[in-house]
Design a protein around this motif. Structure first.
Motif, PDB file in Angstrom:
ATOM      1  N   PRO A  99      10.659 -20.528   4.017  1.00 12.07           N
ATOM      2  CA  PRO A  99      11.087 -20.703   2.942  1.00 12.07           C
ATOM      3  C   PRO A  99      10.897 -19.534   1.800  1.00 12.07           C
ATOM      4  N   ALA A 100       9.902 -18.641   2.011  1.00 16.15           N
ATOM      5  CA  ALA A 100       9.619 -17.557   1.179  1.00 16.15           C
ATOM      6  C   ALA A 100      10.352 -16.499   1.619  1.00 16.15           C
ATOM      7  N   THR A 104      12.890 -15.836  10.800  1.00 19.91           N
ATOM      8  CA  THR A 104      12.797 -17.349  11.561  1.00 19.91           C
ATOM      9  C   THR A 104      11.612 -17.521  12.072  1.00 19.91           C
ATOM     10  N   VAL A 105      10.991 -18.845  11.827  1.00 20.94           N
ATOM     11  CA  VAL A 105       9.713 -19.094  12.450  1.00 20.94           C
ATOM     12  C   VAL A 105       9.791 -20.207  13.144  1.00 20.94           C
ATOM     13  N   THR A 106       8.949 -20.295  14.256  1.00 19.29           N
ATOM     14  CA  THR A 106       9.117 -21.514  15.314  1.00 19.29           C
ATOM     15  C   THR A 106       8.045 -22.599  14.831  1.00 19.29           C
ATOM     16  N   GLN A 107       7.710 -23.612  15.860  1.00 19.32           N
ATOM     17  CA  GLN A 107       6.835 -24.612  15.810  1.00 19.32           C
ATOM     18  C   GLN A 107       5.290 -24.102  15.974  1.00 19.32           C
ATOM     19  N   HIS A 111       1.156 -19.155  10.480  1.00 20.48           N
ATOM     20  CA  HIS A 111       1.663 -18.239   9.262  1.00 20.48           C
ATOM     21  C   HIS A 111       2.950 -17.591   9.665  1.00 20.48           C
ATOM     22  N   CYS A 112       3.675 -17.299   8.702  1.00 18.11           N
ATOM     23  CA  CYS A 112       5.014 -16.552   8.927  1.00 18.11           C
ATOM     24  C   CYS A 112       4.596 -14.997   9.280  1.00 18.11           C
ATOM     25  N   PRO A 113       5.348 -14.729  10.241  1.00 20.59           N
ATOM     26  CA  PRO A 113       4.924 -13.468  10.825  1.00 20.59           C
ATOM     27  C   PRO A 113       5.203 -12.366   9.775  1.00 20.59           C
ATOM     28  N   SER A 114       6.279 -12.479   8.930  1.00 21.93           N
ATOM     29  CA  SER A 114       6.621 -11.539   8.029  1.00 21.93           C
ATOM     30  C   SER A 114       5.951 -11.472   6.666  1.00 21.93           C
ATOM     31  N   ASP A 116       3.234 -13.845   5.782  1.00 23.94           N
ATOM     32  CA  ASP A 116       1.903 -14.595   6.141  1.00 23.94           C
ATOM     33  C   ASP A 116       2.083 -15.658   5.263  1.00 23.94           C
ATOM     34  N   LEU A 117       3.070 -16.415   5.001  1.00 23.61           N
ATOM     35  CA  LEU A 117       3.038 -17.639   4.157  1.00 23.61           C
ATOM     36  C   LEU A 117       2.386 -18.834   5.147  1.00 23.61           C
ATOM     37  N   ARG A 118       1.499 -19.449   4.568  1.00 24.09           N
ATOM     38  CA  ARG A 118       0.927 -20.782   5.582  1.00 24.09           C
ATOM     39  C   ARG A 118       1.989 -21.973   5.908  1.00 24.09           C
ATOM     40  N   LEU A 119       2.288 -22.140   6.761  1.00 22.62           N
ATOM     41  CA  LEU A 119       3.150 -23.125   7.223  1.00 22.62           C
ATOM     42  C   LEU A 119       2.479 -24.366   7.612  1.00 22.62           C
ATOM     43  N   LEU A 120       3.357 -25.484   7.219  1.00 19.22           N
ATOM     44  CA  LEU A 120       2.784 -26.793   7.476  1.00 19.22           C
ATOM     45  C   LEU A 120       3.189 -27.419   8.911  1.00 19.22           C
TER      46      LEU A 120
END
Length: 120
Positions: A99-100, A104-107, A111-114, A116-120
């Motif tokens: 979202p930030a 592309t992120v997976t389950q 944290h987002c690899p790019s 570092d946003l904490r994902l739920l």
């Protein structure tokens, strides 16, 4: 002069009684609030089902809501403990944009690899 002194004395007595009454009212209100809080905490922490709705409201406000708490382990049968509960099942695989930053992120990403946003 004596009537003036008597009037001043009556005025002082009136204000002292007014101060006493106001203090008594404030202390009474404070005591009632304290008693109400203690009563509410006793209801919320009791194990009875009589006040279950109030207990759920308090737990939702000050703790983990009921729909987010893990289910207690059931001791009904050994086969029930071997099967996975709905909360323990692995999540379906997905890949979505962050979202930030849009990466592309997976389950598997916490944290987002790019960014570092904490994902739920």
């Amino acid at each position: 002069m004596t009537t003036l002194a008597a009037a001043v004395l009556h005025t002082q007595l009136l204000f002292s009684w007014f101060g006493f009454g106001a203090t008594a009212i404030v202390l009474l209100v404070a005591f009632l609030l304290l008693a109400g809080m203690i009563f509410f905490i006793r209801i919320a922490s009791s194990g009875e089902d009589k006040h279950a709705e109030i207990r759920e409201m308090v737990e939702t406000l000050f703790g983990t809501p009921a729909h987010l708490r893990a289910a207690p382990p059931s001791d009904a049968s050994p086969s029930a403990s071997s099967s996975l509960s709905p909360l323990a099942k692995p999540a379906a695989s997905f890949s979505e944009p962050c979202p930030a930053c849009g990466e592309t992120v997976t389950q598997n990403d916490v944290h987002c690899p790019s960014c570092d946003l904490r994902l739920l």
